[in-house]
Design a protein around this motif. Structure first.
Motif, PDB file in Angstrom:
ATOM      1  N   ASN A   1       0.824  -1.205   0.000  1.00  0.00           N
ATOM      2  CA  ASN A   1       0.000   0.000   0.000  1.00  0.00           C
ATOM      3  C   ASN A   1       0.863   1.262   0.000  1.00  0.00           C
ATOM      4  OD1 ASN A   1       1.022   0.086   2.573  1.00  0.00           O
ATOM      5  ND2 ASN A   1      -0.949   0.018   3.635  1.00  0.00           N
ATOM      6  N   ASP A   2       2.090   1.140  -0.502  1.00  0.00           N
ATOM      7  CA  ASP A   2       2.991   2.286  -0.515  1.00  0.00           C
ATOM      8  C   ASP A   2       2.889   3.042  -1.838  1.00  0.00           C
ATOM      9  OD1 ASP A   2       4.317   0.522  -2.233  1.00  0.00           O
ATOM     10  OD2 ASP A   2       5.795  -0.056  -0.723  1.00  0.00           O
ATOM     11  N   ALA A   3       3.703   4.098  -1.962  1.00  0.00           N
ATOM     12  CA  ALA A   3       3.590   4.998  -3.114  1.00  0.00           C
ATOM     13  C   ALA A   3       3.823   4.286  -4.441  1.00  0.00           C
ATOM     14  CB  ALA A   3       4.580   6.157  -2.952  1.00  0.00           C
ATOM     15  N   LYS A   4       4.760   3.371  -4.480  1.00  0.00           N
ATOM     16  CA  LYS A   4       5.076   2.681  -5.730  1.00  0.00           C
ATOM     17  C   LYS A   4       3.888   1.861  -6.227  1.00  0.00           C
ATOM     18  CE  LYS A   4       8.732  -0.118  -7.871  1.00  0.00           C
ATOM     19  NZ  LYS A   4       9.153   0.939  -8.817  1.00  0.00           N
ATOM     20  N   GLN A   5       3.272   1.108  -5.330  1.00  0.00           N
ATOM     21  CA  GLN A   5       2.110   0.306  -5.695  1.00  0.00           C
ATOM     22  C   GLN A   5       0.904   1.195  -6.029  1.00  0.00           C
ATOM     23  OE1 GLN A   5      -0.087  -3.552  -5.915  1.00  0.00           O
ATOM     24  NE2 GLN A   5       2.025  -2.909  -6.118  1.00  0.00           N
ATOM     25  N   ASN A   6       0.743   2.264  -5.279  1.00  0.00           N
ATOM     26  CA  ASN A   6      -0.395   3.150  -5.514  1.00  0.00           C
ATOM     27  C   ASN A   6      -0.324   3.824  -6.877  1.00  0.00           C
ATOM     28  OD1 ASN A   6      -1.210   2.429  -2.973  1.00  0.00           O
ATOM     29  ND2 ASN A   6      -0.527   4.315  -1.986  1.00  0.00           N
ATOM     30  N   GLU A   7       0.876   4.137  -7.325  1.00  0.00           N
ATOM     31  CA  GLU A   7       1.023   4.719  -8.657  1.00  0.00           C
ATOM     32  C   GLU A   7       0.588   3.709  -9.716  1.00  0.00           C
ATOM     33  OE1 GLU A   7       4.393   6.799 -11.555  1.00  0.00           O
ATOM     34  OE2 GLU A   7       4.793   6.503  -9.417  1.00  0.00           O
ATOM     35  N   MET A   8       0.878   2.434  -9.474  1.00  0.00           N
ATOM     36  CA  MET A   8       0.434   1.395 -10.390  1.00  0.00           C
ATOM     37  C   MET A   8      -1.096   1.364 -10.462  1.00  0.00           C
ATOM     38  SD  MET A   8       0.705  -2.747 -10.181  1.00  0.00           S
ATOM     39  CE  MET A   8      -0.801  -2.763  -9.206  1.00  0.00           C
ATOM     40  N   LEU A   9      -1.752   1.489  -9.304  1.00  0.00           N
ATOM     41  CA  LEU A   9      -3.213   1.480  -9.273  1.00  0.00           C
ATOM     42  C   LEU A   9      -3.785   2.665 -10.042  1.00  0.00           C
ATOM     43  CD1 LEU A   9      -3.881   0.516  -5.536  1.00  0.00           C
ATOM     44  CD2 LEU A   9      -3.903  -0.989  -7.539  1.00  0.00           C
ATOM     45  N   ASP A  10      -3.144   3.803  -9.934  1.00  0.00           N
ATOM     46  CA  ASP A  10      -3.624   4.985 -10.653  1.00  0.00           C
ATOM     47  C   ASP A  10      -3.517   4.794 -12.166  1.00  0.00           C
ATOM     48  OD1 ASP A  10      -4.173   6.208  -8.276  1.00  0.00           O
ATOM     49  OD2 ASP A  10      -2.415   7.522  -8.272  1.00  0.00           O
ATOM     50  N   ILE A  11      -2.412   4.211 -12.618  1.00  0.00           N
ATOM     51  CA  ILE A  11      -2.253   3.946 -14.055  1.00  0.00           C
ATOM     52  C   ILE A  11      -3.287   2.916 -14.508  1.00  0.00           C
ATOM     53  CG2 ILE A  11      -0.677   3.147 -15.866  1.00  0.00           C
ATOM     54  CD1 ILE A  11       1.643   4.004 -14.042  1.00  0.00           C
ATOM     55  N   PHE A  12      -3.520   1.950 -13.663  1.00  0.00           N
ATOM     56  CA  PHE A  12      -4.487   0.908 -13.992  1.00  0.00           C
ATOM     57  C   PHE A  12      -5.896   1.486 -14.135  1.00  0.00           C
ATOM     58  CE2 PHE A  12      -7.385  -2.538 -12.868  1.00  0.00           C
ATOM     59  CZ  PHE A  12      -7.001  -3.461 -13.805  1.00  0.00           C
ATOM     60  N   HIS A  13      -6.210   2.472 -13.320  1.00  0.00           N
ATOM     61  CA  HIS A  13      -7.513   3.155 -13.446  1.00  0.00           C
ATOM     62  C   HIS A  13      -7.650   3.742 -14.846  1.00  0.00           C
ATOM     63  CE1 HIS A  13     -10.927   5.773 -12.604  1.00  0.00           C
ATOM     64  NE2 HIS A  13     -10.199   6.827 -12.932  1.00  0.00           N
ATOM     65  N   HIS A  14      -6.564   4.286 -15.352  1.00  0.00           N
ATOM     66  CA  HIS A  14      -6.598   4.858 -16.710  1.00  0.00           C
ATOM     67  C   HIS A  14      -6.834   3.755 -17.746  1.00  0.00           C
ATOM     68  CE1 HIS A  14      -5.878   7.661 -19.924  1.00  0.00           C
ATOM     69  NE2 HIS A  14      -4.866   6.961 -20.396  1.00  0.00           N
ATOM     70  N   VAL A  15      -6.222   2.585 -17.535  1.00  0.00           N
ATOM     71  CA  VAL A  15      -6.426   1.460 -18.444  1.00  0.00           C
ATOM     72  C   VAL A  15      -7.902   1.103 -18.522  1.00  0.00           C
ATOM     73  CG1 VAL A  15      -5.956  -1.001 -18.841  1.00  0.00           C
ATOM     74  CG2 VAL A  15      -4.118   0.503 -18.044  1.00  0.00           C
ATOM     75  N   MET A  16      -8.551   1.067 -17.382  1.00  0.00           N
ATOM     76  CA  MET A  16      -9.961   0.685 -17.352  1.00  0.00           C
ATOM     77  C   MET A  16     -10.858   1.710 -18.033  1.00  0.00           C
ATOM     78  SD  MET A  16     -10.054  -2.247 -16.053  1.00  0.00           S
ATOM     79  CE  MET A  16      -8.613  -2.365 -17.110  1.00  0.00           C
ATOM     80  N   THR A  17     -10.540   2.984 -17.886  1.00  0.00           N
ATOM     81  CA  THR A  17     -11.362   3.993 -18.549  1.00  0.00           C
ATOM     82  C   THR A  17     -11.170   3.950 -20.065  1.00  0.00           C
ATOM     83  OG1 THR A  17      -9.641   5.672 -18.198  1.00  0.00           O
ATOM     84  CG2 THR A  17     -11.380   5.518 -16.548  1.00  0.00           C
ATOM     85  N   ILE A  18      -9.966   3.581 -20.521  1.00  0.00           N
ATOM     86  CA  ILE A  18      -9.756   3.410 -21.964  1.00  0.00           C
ATOM     87  C   ILE A  18     -10.622   2.265 -22.474  1.00  0.00           C
ATOM     88  CG2 ILE A  18      -8.095   2.844 -23.780  1.00  0.00           C
ATOM     89  CD1 ILE A  18      -5.919   4.062 -22.057  1.00  0.00           C
TER      90      ILE A  18
END
Length: 359
Positions: free
Chosen positions: A115-132
């Motif tokens: 649940n740290d910054a590195k993993q959270n950045e991955m989740l944010d990018i993944f959110h973009h994948v889903m909206t695409i």
């Protein structure tokens, strides 16, 4: 190569009182589970694996150690794997080799993602994948113009919930997670709660107009019980939308991914074995639809999405999906694996790192 994603969406049955007729299955846009399994993140597929003895299950970590590092692979500097865990308060988290995980005081189980910054950045990018995947939309359910209450289960960094709250400023939006990693500067109509959806739900019955969940495979102990709780809390005529990976399976158009020896083909079987050891259930093609039906939801619509693991597709949209999915997975593949493969399956640091190199 790609990983199948399934999306299921369903409205709760209308109450007997007079009101608009429920939509027919063709009018209700059902959602399918979301992105492909996080496992397949390094697309340029490695060359053929060396011969191994016939096996019917996941290959042991020693197999990958015996292969040695693949040629012409750049070193992934930032990954240390180990097993030392420290328990701390709800806000100080557990730690493993410099990575942080949710506190033991929040849940009886163990979630494999940091649940740290590195993993959270991955989740944010993944959110973009889903909206695409959804052509810029946040959801597919035919919601009313002014929903009153909505919930995002397993909200992560909260991006989806925040965007939804912005879209519906008069809707009360709740985002739940087991780690308080969400931002504090958010729309006034949203709040985040630290709760475990594997425990008893405390929300009122017939309360939510919209229940949303995405990428929760491998985090739920009993999907049947989960959907029943969702049905209880959903208003008559309300909707549930679930977008998730389908059983961790990684497929190839030409059938080149062999589950017995191929690195990508081993991804699903290994996750299934590991999640089983910690009492979590990977989603299959039938669990979502059948679980919703058994809970009482009607007019269920299922859609399948193809999620390329890298930008190989000639199709413009799929190429973009593959590009951002590749970026998301490579953002923190080691973090996603160090707990589940190291602590749960028992692989060594060397075995995990070499396996990652072969992806």
């Amino acid at each position: 190569m790609s990983s199948p994603a399934k999306k299921a969406q369903s409205p709760a049955p209308q109450s007997p009182t007079p009101g608009p007729a429920s939509r027919s299955p063709t009018a209700t846009r059902e959602l399918t589970p979301a992105p492909a399994t996080p496992a397949a993140a390094r697309e340029p597929t490695p060359g053929p694996a060396s011969p191994v003895a016939e096996t019917t299950g996941p290959l042991p970590g020693s197999h990958w150690a015996e292969q040695g590092l693949p040629e012409e692979e750049e070193n992934d500097g930032d990954s240390t794997i180990g097993s030392d865990i420290e328990s701390s308060s709800i806000l100080k988290y557990r730690t493993m080799n410099g990575r942080t995980y949710h506190s033991d005081s929040v849940t009886d189980g163990e979630y494999w993602g940091p649940n740290d910054a590195k993993q959270n950045e991955m989740l944010d990018i993944f959110h973009h994948v889903m909206t695409i995947c959804l052509d810029g939309r946040l959801y597919d359910a035919p919601l009313p113009k002014n929903p009153e209450n909505a919930i995002d289960l397993g909200t992560g960094t909260g991006l989806w919930a925040i965007d939804f709250a912005d879209k519906f400023p008069n809707c009360n939006v709740i985002g739940t997670d087991i780690s308080p990693i969400q931002p504090s500067w958010v729309p006034p109509n949203i709040r985040f709660e630290i709760v475990d959806y594997n425990k008893e739900w405390t929300y009122n019955s017939n309360f939510f107009d919209f229940i949303y969940l995405r990428w929760l495979t491998g985090t739920v102990k009993d999907w049947s019980a989960f959907y029943k709780e969702a049905y209880r809390c959903c208003k008559p005529g309300g909707y549930i939308e679930h977008m998730d990976a389908s059983s961790g399976t990684i497929c190839s158009d030409d059938g080149s991914v062999n589950t017995k020896v191929h690195t990508l083909g081993q991804w699903g079987p290994m996750w299934e074995e590991a999640c089983g050891k910690i009492g979590q259930q990977l989603l299959s093609n039938d669990i979502m639809e059948n679980g919703m039906k058994e809970a009482g939801f009607v007019n269920i619509v299922v859609k399948d999405y193809k999620i390329p693991l890298s930008p190989w597709s000639k199709d413009k949209k799929l190429n973009e999906v593959g590009l951002y999915f590749y970026i998301a997975i490579n953002q923190d593949l080691a973090g996603s694996l160090q707990f589940i493969f190291g602590k749960v399956i028992g692989w060594t640091t060397e075995e995990i790192n070499i396996y990652i190199k072969h992806l």
